[in-house]
Design an enzyme around this catalytic site. Structure first.
Site, mmCIF file in Angstrom:
data_model
loop_
_atom_site.group_PDB
_atom_site.id
_atom_site.type_symbol
_atom_site.label_atom_id
_atom_site.label_comp_id
_atom_site.label_asym_id
_atom_site.label_seq_id
_atom_site.Cartn_x
_atom_site.Cartn_y
_atom_site.Cartn_z
ATOM 1 N N ASP A 193 35.811 42.922 42.204
ATOM 2 C CA ASP A 193 37.097 43.247 42.807
ATOM 3 C C ASP A 193 37.158 44.768 43.042
ATOM 4 O OD1 ASP A 193 40.149 41.645 42.686
ATOM 5 O OD2 ASP A 193 40.051 43.805 43.038
ATOM 6 N N GLN A 203 49.470 35.895 45.492
ATOM 7 C CA GLN A 203 48.255 35.806 46.306
ATOM 8 C C GLN A 203 48.365 36.747 47.506
ATOM 9 O OE1 GLN A 203 47.222 31.847 47.689
ATOM 10 N NE2 GLN A 203 45.221 32.517 48.433
ATOM 11 N N HIS A 236 40.114 32.080 45.930
ATOM 12 C CA HIS A 236 39.272 32.917 45.067
ATOM 13 C C HIS A 236 39.722 32.769 43.629
ATOM 14 C CE1 HIS A 236 42.628 35.310 46.609
ATOM 15 N NE2 HIS A 236 42.645 35.950 45.449
ATOM 16 N N LEU A 237 38.752 32.791 42.745
ATOM 17 C CA LEU A 237 39.012 32.747 41.310
ATOM 18 C C LEU A 237 38.703 34.123 40.739
ATOM 19 C CD1 LEU A 237 39.795 30.542 39.182
ATOM 20 C CD2 LEU A 237 37.348 30.465 38.620
#
Ligand code: AMP
Length: 115
Positions: free
Chosen positions: A32, A96, A102-103
Site C-alpha cells: 500500500d 472504500q 482488495h484485501l
C-alpha cells in the site's frame, strides 16, 4: 458497476507501477502506498469485481479458491504466519476508495483505526 479506469485495474494492466510482493494467475499483491501498519499489503484479484460482496457472489468458485490461495501465499511470502489483520472495505460509506476488490493485509502492534 465496475469501472476499468480505477487505479488497481491500471496496476494489473501494467500502466502504473507497484511494489510487488506476490503474483500468480489469480491475484497480485503489492505494498500500500499509504501504509497504516508496519507491513501493509493489498491483495487484488486479476478480474473485474468491485468489492468482496461482488466477488463472492459472482466470481467462479475455482477463481475464488485461487484468490484465497494467493492470499495465503502472500502471507507466507511476508512471513506473517504468526498473525495479521485483514480488512476489505466495502462501499464508500465504509471507507472504500478504490472500487476493485482488495484485501488489506496488515501486521504490527501499531494499527491505526482509520478503516
Ligand atoms: P480502500 O480505502 O479500502 O479502498 O483502500 C484503498 C487503498 O489503496 C488505500 O489504502 C490506498 O493507500 C491504496 N492505494 C491507492 N493507490 C495506490 C497505488 N497506486 N499503489 C498502492 N496502493 C494504493
Amino acid at each position: 458497476m465496475y469501472d476499468s479506469n480505477n487505479v488497481f485495474a491500471k496496476i494489473i494492466r501494467g500502466e502504473i507501477p507497484c511494489k510487488q510482493v506476490y503474483s500468480d494467475e489469480y491475484a497480485l499483491a503489492f505494498y500500500d502506498v499509504n501504509p497504516r501498519a508496519k507491513t501493509h499489503v493489498l491483495v487484488i484479484p486479476r478480474a473485474d469485481y468491485t468489492d468482496i460482496y461482488d466477488f463472492t457472489a459472482n466470481a467462479p468458485i475455482e477463481f475464488q479458491a485461487g484468490f484465497w490461495r494467493a492470499v495465503r501465499n502472500t502471507v507466507n511470502e511476508l512471513g506473517l504466519q504468526g498473525g495479521f489483520r485483514s480488512v476489505a472495505n466495502t462501499g464508500a460509506t465504509a471507507g472504500q476508495s478504490v472500487f476493485h476488490f482488495h484485501l488489506h493485509i496488515m501486521s504490527d502492534e501499531r494499527f491505526k483505526t482509520d478503516f
